[in-house]
Write a protein that holds these residues in place. Structure first.
Motif, short mmCIF file in Angstrom:
data_model
loop_
_atom_site.label_atom_id
_atom_site.label_comp_id
_atom_site.label_asym_id
_atom_site.label_seq_id
_atom_site.Cartn_x
_atom_site.Cartn_y
_atom_site.Cartn_z
N PRO A 68 24.87 -18.68 -25.73
CA PRO A 68 25.57 -18.21 -24.53
C PRO A 68 24.66 -17.69 -23.43
O PRO A 68 25.06 -17.64 -22.27
CB PRO A 68 26.48 -17.11 -25.06
N MET A 69 23.41 -17.30 -23.76
CA MET A 69 22.49 -16.91 -22.70
C MET A 69 21.97 -18.15 -21.95
O MET A 69 21.61 -18.06 -20.78
CB MET A 69 21.32 -16.10 -23.27
N ILE A 70 21.96 -19.28 -22.63
CA ILE A 70 21.69 -20.55 -21.93
C ILE A 70 22.82 -20.83 -20.95
O ILE A 70 22.60 -21.21 -19.80
CB ILE A 70 21.53 -21.69 -22.94
N SER A 71 24.05 -20.63 -21.42
CA SER A 71 25.22 -20.85 -20.57
C SER A 71 25.16 -19.99 -19.32
O SER A 71 25.36 -20.46 -18.20
CB SER A 71 26.51 -20.54 -21.35
N LEU A 72 24.89 -18.70 -19.51
CA LEU A 72 24.85 -17.74 -18.40
C LEU A 72 23.76 -18.11 -17.39
O LEU A 72 24.02 -18.22 -16.18
CB LEU A 72 24.60 -16.33 -18.94
N THR A 73 22.54 -18.27 -17.87
CA THR A 73 21.41 -18.47 -16.96
C THR A 73 21.41 -19.85 -16.33
O THR A 73 20.96 -20.02 -15.19
CB THR A 73 20.08 -18.18 -17.68
N ALA A 74 21.91 -20.86 -17.03
CA ALA A 74 22.01 -22.19 -16.43
C ALA A 74 23.07 -22.21 -15.35
O ALA A 74 22.87 -22.78 -14.27
CB ALA A 74 22.33 -23.23 -17.51
N ALA A 75 24.21 -21.55 -15.61
CA ALA A 75 25.30 -21.53 -14.63
C ALA A 75 24.89 -20.82 -13.35
O ALA A 75 25.35 -21.18 -12.26
CB ALA A 75 26.53 -20.86 -15.24
N LEU A 76 24.04 -19.80 -13.47
CA LEU A 76 23.59 -19.05 -12.31
C LEU A 76 22.24 -19.56 -11.79
O LEU A 76 21.50 -18.83 -11.13
CB LEU A 76 23.53 -17.56 -12.63
N ASP A 77 21.96 -20.82 -12.09
CA ASP A 77 20.78 -21.52 -11.54
C ASP A 77 19.48 -20.77 -11.83
O ASP A 77 18.60 -20.66 -10.96
CB ASP A 77 20.95 -21.73 -10.03
N GLY A 78 19.37 -20.26 -13.06
CA GLY A 78 18.20 -19.47 -13.44
C GLY A 78 16.93 -20.29 -13.55
O GLY A 78 16.94 -21.50 -13.77
N GLU A 79 15.81 -19.57 -13.38
CA GLU A 79 14.49 -20.18 -13.46
C GLU A 79 13.63 -19.41 -14.45
O GLU A 79 13.54 -18.18 -14.39
CB GLU A 79 13.83 -20.17 -12.08
N CYS A 80 13.03 -20.13 -15.39
CA CYS A 80 12.19 -19.51 -16.43
C CYS A 80 10.75 -19.39 -15.95
O CYS A 80 10.21 -20.31 -15.33
CB CYS A 80 12.22 -20.35 -17.70
N LEU A 81 10.12 -18.26 -16.26
CA LEU A 81 8.69 -18.08 -16.03
C LEU A 81 7.99 -18.22 -17.38
O LEU A 81 8.26 -17.46 -18.31
CB LEU A 81 8.42 -16.70 -15.43
N LEU A 82 7.08 -19.19 -17.47
CA LEU A 82 6.38 -19.49 -18.71
C LEU A 82 4.90 -19.16 -18.58
O LEU A 82 4.28 -19.46 -17.56
CB LEU A 82 6.55 -20.97 -19.07
N HIS A 83 4.34 -18.55 -19.63
CA HIS A 83 2.92 -18.22 -19.67
C HIS A 83 2.25 -19.04 -20.77
O HIS A 83 2.63 -18.93 -21.94
CB HIS A 83 2.71 -16.73 -19.98
N ALA A 84 1.25 -19.83 -20.41
CA ALA A 84 0.51 -20.61 -21.40
C ALA A 84 -0.66 -19.80 -21.94
O ALA A 84 -1.07 -18.79 -21.36
CB ALA A 84 0.03 -21.91 -20.77
N GLN A 85 -1.22 -20.26 -23.05
CA GLN A 85 -2.33 -19.55 -23.68
C GLN A 85 -3.58 -19.53 -22.80
O GLN A 85 -4.39 -18.60 -22.89
CB GLN A 85 -2.66 -20.20 -25.03
N ASP A 86 -3.75 -20.52 -21.93
CA ASP A 86 -4.93 -20.56 -21.06
C ASP A 86 -4.72 -19.79 -19.77
O ASP A 86 -5.55 -19.84 -18.86
CB ASP A 86 -5.32 -22.00 -20.75
N GLY A 87 -3.60 -19.06 -19.67
CA GLY A 87 -3.34 -18.24 -18.49
C GLY A 87 -2.53 -18.92 -17.41
O GLY A 87 -2.13 -18.27 -16.43
#
Length: 275
Positions: free
Chosen positions: A118-137
């Motif tokens: 349901p958190m996928i449902s919420l954030t997708a519906a509100l056009d959410g954007e994920c911030l991702l951090h890779a191991q190399d910075g």
């Protein structure tokens, strides 16, 4: 459940090289729910001190990956935005005990990438954007609808961390409508459809989750006709993308999705109550 192959728990505040057998530990509600024989070390995020929910000056909202469902629910009760009711509706879609609410995290729900998340449902519906951090910075941003690619699949690379999800101010100002179906009174979601109506340009977005293997967000510059909406869903969801498991057959999920999408179209575009 005891994870008897894990030999070390490392504090995420103290960086160290990522190695095979590592996994991020947020709330742990999934990790400790079943055997994880491939794991050797857990990297604990619980002491990072990230603010659970942070409003920004531009009106957007940043939700930390470590924000628990209970923390999000408490925030939403005082949140003064048109879309605020949707937060609690999606939190309640967990149908989980208070123990899960106090441990399960928003980020964990996205990273599990289950159709009924349901958190996928919420954030997708509100056009959410994920911030991702890779191991190399390296940091990158990915929309939630693109983050989840299938049942249990996401775009994370080895060792990459989901840091937060940002919801734009414009989406938070939208009127919303929520529909959920389950085969049982307290069962997992078999179909979950959310509509958002933009107060500025009157555009309509319909977001489909639980019934499909990945979130599907359809955007219309103006509310479509019933036939137009049905055609758009048919075009967006391939036959093999309707989810099939013990919680609902694909044909039933598809039927409920069409029914709820039409209910939402009528409610948001005409103010009509569902039949």
């Amino acid at each position: 459940m005891d994870l008897n192959t894990v030999v070390e728990i490392r504090d995420a505040r103290h960086p160290a090289p990522w190695r095979p057998g590592d996994a991020w530990l947020g709330g742990g509600t999934y990790l400790f729910s079943e055997p994880q024989p491939h794991l050797r070390r857990l990297v604990d995020l619980s002491r990072t001190g990230w603010t659970p929910v942070r409003p920004h000056p531009d009106g957007s909202l940043e939700i930390a990956a470590t924000c628990t469902i209970a923390q999000l629910s408490r925030f939403a009760r005082e949140f003064r935005a048109e879309a605020a009711p949707l937060f609690e509706q999606c939190c309640r879609a967990f149908l989980a005990s208070f123990k899960i609410w106090n441990m399960a995290t928003v980020g964990g729900n996205l990273c599990n990438s289950l159709p009924a998340g349901p958190m996928i449902s919420l954030t997708a519906a509100l056009d959410g954007e994920c911030l991702l951090h890779a191991q190399d910075g390296v940091r990158r941003r990915v929309r939630v609808v693109d983050f989840v690619t299938g049942a249990g699949r996401k775009v994370l690379t080895e060792g990459e961390l989901l840091r937060s999800i940002t919801l734009p101010a414009r989406a938070l100002a939208c009127r919303t409508a929520f529909r959920q179906a389950s085969l049982y009174g307290l069962g997992r979601s078999g179909a979950l459809v959310i509509g958002t109506l933009d107060p500025v340009d009157h555009s309509l977005a319909i977001t489909i989750t639980a019934s499909t293997v990945r979130p599907v967000r359809l955007w219309f510059p103006l509310p479509p006709t019933a036939d137009g909406l049905r055609a758009a869903i048919d075009a967006a969801v391939a036959d093999d993308e309707w989810f099939d498991d013990i919680h609902g057959l694909p044909a039933w999920r598809r039927h409920m999705t069409f029914r709820y999408a039409e209910d939402i179209r009528r409610e948001l575009s005409h103010g009509e109550e569902p039949q």
